[in-house]
Design a protein around this motif. Sequence first.
Motif, PDB file in Angstrom:
ATOM      1  N   TYR A  21       0.838  -1.204   0.000  1.00 14.52           N
ATOM      2  CA  TYR A  21       0.000   0.000   0.000  1.00 14.52           C
ATOM      3  C   TYR A  21       0.876   1.260   0.000  1.00 14.52           C
ATOM      4  CZ  TYR A  21      -3.529   3.418   1.107  1.00 14.52           C
ATOM      5  OH  TYR A  21      -4.345   4.521   1.058  1.00 14.52           O
ATOM      6  N   LEU A  48      -7.402  -9.489   4.079  1.00 15.13           N
ATOM      7  CA  LEU A  48      -6.921  -8.414   3.212  1.00 15.13           C
ATOM      8  C   LEU A  48      -7.077  -8.720   1.721  1.00 15.13           C
ATOM      9  CD1 LEU A  48      -3.718  -7.524   5.227  1.00 15.13           C
ATOM     10  CD2 LEU A  48      -5.804  -6.157   5.024  1.00 15.13           C
ATOM     11  N   ASP A  50      -9.737  -8.818  -0.258  1.00 13.81           N
ATOM     12  CA  ASP A  50     -10.554  -7.867  -1.012  1.00 13.81           C
ATOM     13  C   ASP A  50      -9.831  -6.544  -1.204  1.00 13.81           C
ATOM     14  OD1 ASP A  50     -10.969  -7.404   1.796  1.00 13.81           O
ATOM     15  OD2 ASP A  50     -12.816  -6.313   1.371  1.00 13.81           O
ATOM     16  N   ASP A  51      -9.071  -6.115  -0.205  1.00 11.79           N
ATOM     17  CA  ASP A  51      -8.305  -4.877  -0.323  1.00 11.79           C
ATOM     18  C   ASP A  51      -7.222  -5.017  -1.393  1.00 11.79           C
ATOM     19  OD1 ASP A  51      -9.017  -3.043   2.269  1.00 11.79           O
ATOM     20  OD2 ASP A  51      -9.192  -5.180   2.713  1.00 11.79           O
ATOM     21  N   TYR A  54      -8.825  -4.926  -4.781  1.00  8.23           N
ATOM     22  CA  TYR A  54      -9.288  -3.576  -5.067  1.00  8.23           C
ATOM     23  C   TYR A  54      -8.124  -2.692  -5.536  1.00  8.23           C
ATOM     24  CZ  TYR A  54     -11.171   1.088  -4.468  1.00  8.23           C
ATOM     25  OH  TYR A  54     -11.558   2.387  -4.686  1.00  8.23           O
ATOM     26  N   TYR A  55      -7.029  -2.737  -4.809  1.00  5.05           N
ATOM     27  CA  TYR A  55      -5.907  -1.881  -5.185  1.00  5.05           C
ATOM     28  C   TYR A  55      -5.242  -2.336  -6.476  1.00  5.05           C
ATOM     29  CZ  TYR A  55      -6.647   0.874  -1.100  1.00  5.05           C
ATOM     30  OH  TYR A  55      -7.228   1.715  -0.181  1.00  5.05           O
ATOM     31  N   VAL A  76     -13.400  -8.514  -6.636  1.00  5.98           N
ATOM     32  CA  VAL A  76     -13.695  -8.042  -5.273  1.00  5.98           C
ATOM     33  C   VAL A  76     -15.152  -8.357  -4.948  1.00  5.98           C
ATOM     34  CG1 VAL A  76     -13.900  -6.045  -3.745  1.00  5.98           C
ATOM     35  CG2 VAL A  76     -11.987  -6.180  -5.346  1.00  5.98           C
ATOM     36  N   ASP A  84     -15.233  -5.135   3.021  1.00  4.83           N
ATOM     37  CA  ASP A  84     -15.400  -3.686   3.109  1.00  4.83           C
ATOM     38  C   ASP A  84     -15.118  -2.960   1.797  1.00  4.83           C
ATOM     39  OD1 ASP A  84     -12.632  -4.215   3.336  1.00  4.83           O
ATOM     40  OD2 ASP A  84     -12.294  -2.372   4.453  1.00  4.83           O
ATOM     41  N   LYS A  85     -14.441  -3.575   0.866  1.00  7.65           N
ATOM     42  CA  LYS A  85     -14.134  -2.942  -0.418  1.00  7.65           C
ATOM     43  C   LYS A  85     -15.155  -3.258  -1.511  1.00  7.65           C
ATOM     44  CE  LYS A  85     -10.390  -0.628   0.412  1.00  7.65           C
ATOM     45  NZ  LYS A  85     -10.517   0.819   0.531  1.00  7.65           N
TER      46      LYS A  85
END
Length: 137
Positions: A21, A48, A50-51, A54-55, A76, A84-85
Amino acid sequence: MVSGPRVAPEEDPAGVFQKAYADYTRGDYELATLGFNSVLEYRPDGALADDALYYLGEIASAEDRTGDALVWYSRVADEHPSGDKAPAAVLKKGLVLIDTNRIGEGVIQLDHLVRTWPESEEARLARNKLRAMGVGP
């Protein structure tokens, strides 16, 4: 070839994610991609995942790789619908579709977002976009 971070069995994937990140925020997309992919490789169903997906979508979008961005955003929502994403990914997918002249598909995504996560900030943004397009309430 760049040698990216790998998640060793004894290493916390959260640390690798945080490094990826940080690389992402600095604009080092190549290194960030390696880190996010490492998190997915070691913990595809982890907290992590989904995060990371997403990124990866955000990186692809920033690099104008629209097709890849759509794939990551779709993953995702499809693989982590309660993550949450998920709302952000559906919003981004809808906006990318609209921006690439796939208006009907984009509207369907934004409508899905509003119906699935009606109280989210992303749903508010989707409603605003739909209204601006003349297709929302």
